[in-house]
Scaffold this motif. Sequence first.
Motif, mmCIF file in Angstrom:
data_model
loop_
_atom_site.group_PDB
_atom_site.id
_atom_site.type_symbol
_atom_site.label_atom_id
_atom_site.label_comp_id
_atom_site.label_asym_id
_atom_site.label_seq_id
_atom_site.Cartn_x
_atom_site.Cartn_y
_atom_site.Cartn_z
ATOM 1 N N GLY A 117 0.806 -1.214 0.000
ATOM 2 C CA GLY A 117 0.000 0.000 0.000
ATOM 3 C C GLY A 117 0.841 1.266 0.000
ATOM 4 N N ASP A 118 2.029 1.196 0.586
ATOM 5 C CA ASP A 118 2.923 2.354 0.653
ATOM 6 C C ASP A 118 3.523 2.723 -0.704
ATOM 7 N N PHE A 119 3.375 1.850 -1.675
ATOM 8 C CA PHE A 119 4.007 2.066 -2.978
ATOM 9 C C PHE A 119 3.008 2.379 -4.093
ATOM 10 N N GLN A 120 1.769 2.632 -3.723
ATOM 11 C CA GLN A 120 0.760 2.891 -4.752
ATOM 12 C C GLN A 120 0.888 4.264 -5.398
ATOM 13 N N PHE A 121 1.800 5.104 -4.886
ATOM 14 C CA PHE A 121 2.058 6.389 -5.546
ATOM 15 C C PHE A 121 2.553 6.180 -6.972
ATOM 16 N N TYR A 122 3.149 5.010 -7.249
ATOM 17 C CA TYR A 122 3.593 4.726 -8.623
ATOM 18 C C TYR A 122 2.420 4.696 -9.598
ATOM 19 N N GLN A 134 -1.184 9.292 -11.694
ATOM 20 C CA GLN A 134 -0.904 9.871 -12.998
ATOM 21 C C GLN A 134 0.213 10.906 -12.871
ATOM 22 N N VAL A 135 1.196 10.824 -13.770
ATOM 23 C CA VAL A 135 2.290 11.784 -13.807
ATOM 24 C C VAL A 135 2.017 12.746 -14.965
ATOM 25 N N GLU A 136 2.023 14.041 -14.653
ATOM 26 C CA GLU A 136 1.764 15.039 -15.678
ATOM 27 C C GLU A 136 2.801 14.927 -16.791
ATOM 28 N N GLY A 137 2.331 14.917 -18.005
ATOM 29 C CA GLY A 137 3.211 14.827 -19.163
ATOM 30 C C GLY A 137 3.524 13.403 -19.596
ATOM 31 N N SER A 138 3.063 12.415 -18.834
ATOM 32 C CA SER A 138 3.323 11.022 -19.192
ATOM 33 C C SER A 138 2.419 10.588 -20.343
ATOM 34 N N PRO A 139 2.981 9.908 -21.343
ATOM 35 C CA PRO A 139 2.143 9.438 -22.454
ATOM 36 C C PRO A 139 1.230 8.264 -22.064
ATOM 37 N N VAL A 140 1.531 7.601 -20.954
ATOM 38 C CA VAL A 140 0.703 6.473 -20.495
ATOM 39 C C VAL A 140 -0.189 6.963 -19.364
ATOM 40 N N ARG A 141 -1.478 6.711 -19.488
ATOM 41 C CA ARG A 141 -2.446 7.136 -18.479
ATOM 42 C C ARG A 141 -2.585 6.042 -17.428
ATOM 43 N N LEU A 142 -2.180 6.372 -16.200
ATOM 44 C CA LEU A 142 -2.350 5.457 -15.078
ATOM 45 C C LEU A 142 -3.420 6.030 -14.151
ATOM 46 N N GLY A 143 -3.539 5.482 -12.966
ATOM 47 C CA GLY A 143 -4.490 5.943 -11.968
ATOM 48 C C GLY A 143 -4.779 4.804 -11.011
ATOM 49 N N ARG A 144 -4.911 5.103 -9.756
ATOM 50 C CA ARG A 144 -5.106 4.067 -8.738
ATOM 51 C C ARG A 144 -6.416 3.302 -8.903
ATOM 52 N N GLU A 145 -7.394 3.903 -9.557
ATOM 53 C CA GLU A 145 -8.667 3.211 -9.758
ATOM 54 C C GLU A 145 -8.509 2.017 -10.698
ATOM 55 N N GLU A 146 -7.597 2.127 -11.648
ATOM 56 C CA GLU A 146 -7.428 1.091 -12.670
ATOM 57 C C GLU A 146 -6.179 0.243 -12.495
ATOM 58 N N TRP A 147 -5.152 0.750 -11.808
ATOM 59 C CA TRP A 147 -3.853 0.093 -11.754
ATOM 60 C C TRP A 147 -3.390 -0.104 -10.324
ATOM 61 N N PHE A 148 -2.673 -1.201 -10.100
ATOM 62 C CA PHE A 148 -2.129 -1.543 -8.784
ATOM 63 C C PHE A 148 -0.656 -1.868 -8.971
ATOM 64 N N CYS A 149 0.232 -1.107 -8.353
ATOM 65 C CA CYS A 149 1.672 -1.349 -8.471
ATOM 66 C C CYS A 149 2.067 -2.480 -7.531
ATOM 67 N N CYS A 150 2.632 -3.541 -8.078
ATOM 68 C CA CYS A 150 2.991 -4.693 -7.244
ATOM 69 C C CYS A 150 4.489 -4.866 -7.070
ATOM 70 N N GLU A 196 11.872 0.162 -12.165
ATOM 71 C CA GLU A 196 10.701 0.693 -12.852
ATOM 72 C C GLU A 196 9.487 -0.123 -12.440
ATOM 73 N N PRO A 197 8.372 0.534 -12.120
ATOM 74 C CA PRO A 197 7.217 -0.186 -11.591
ATOM 75 C C PRO A 197 6.550 -1.090 -12.624
ATOM 76 N N PHE A 198 5.965 -2.170 -12.115
ATOM 77 C CA PHE A 198 5.072 -2.976 -12.939
ATOM 78 C C PHE A 198 3.744 -3.084 -12.209
ATOM 79 N N PHE A 199 2.676 -3.325 -12.963
ATOM 80 C CA PHE A 199 1.327 -3.135 -12.460
ATOM 81 C C PHE A 199 0.404 -4.307 -12.759
ATOM 82 N N ILE A 200 -0.594 -4.433 -11.914
ATOM 83 C CA ILE A 200 -1.742 -5.296 -12.192
ATOM 84 C C ILE A 200 -2.865 -4.387 -12.677
ATOM 85 N N LYS A 201 -3.459 -4.752 -13.798
ATOM 86 C CA LYS A 201 -4.649 -4.050 -14.279
ATOM 87 C C LYS A 201 -5.825 -4.601 -13.490
ATOM 88 N N LYS A 202 -6.446 -3.772 -12.694
ATOM 89 C CA LYS A 202 -7.483 -4.228 -11.774
ATOM 90 C C LYS A 202 -8.682 -4.859 -12.482
#
Length: 169
Positions: free
Chosen positions: A70-75, A78-94, A100-106
């Motif tokens: 849970g402490d690492f979900q800041f990854y 969304q980062v301004e200017g990033s071409p890839v759209r992330l967000g905690r609602e859709e992605w989980f950093c594991c 470099e982070p890798f993610f589970i698509k919720k």
Amino acid sequence: MNFDRLSAAVELVRRCLPVREEWVIQNRVGAGLPVANAGDSCPDGFVRAARIVDGGNFGVVTVFALGAVGDFQFYADQVEGSPVRLGREEWFCCGLINDEPFFIKKADGSVWMFPDVGVEWWMSPEFHQSTDSLTSFLSEFVFGPRYREITPLGEGDQWLQLLNEAGLA
């Protein structure tokens, strides 16, 4: 199938780990949790994997432990200017691959990562699905032959040497 294969591979690595002292120093294979319950905070696939191996350092891959993830979900923010759209609602950093982070698509439990294209991960236009689940990702990329695809160290990589010793690479 992948759950059993992953369990067997993790146990084999745990038996081989003490063969060389540097393997023990540089890597950590977390113990599996008997009953992992994280409520709604973690995707089911992450919790299932934690039953086998609850986090660890596996060469260039770090998988976060259930109690700390849970402490690492800041990854996932969304980062301004990033071409890839992330967000905690859709992605989980594991975890991290080469820092470099890798993610589970919720939505479906698939695992996604940023391939090394020579820029910081958040500036990369490349972001792709690597496997359909975290269990598959761990079986193939951490405890299996596809680890070669993500390590920049080649045969000098200590984790790859351990996987070779265990007959998994």
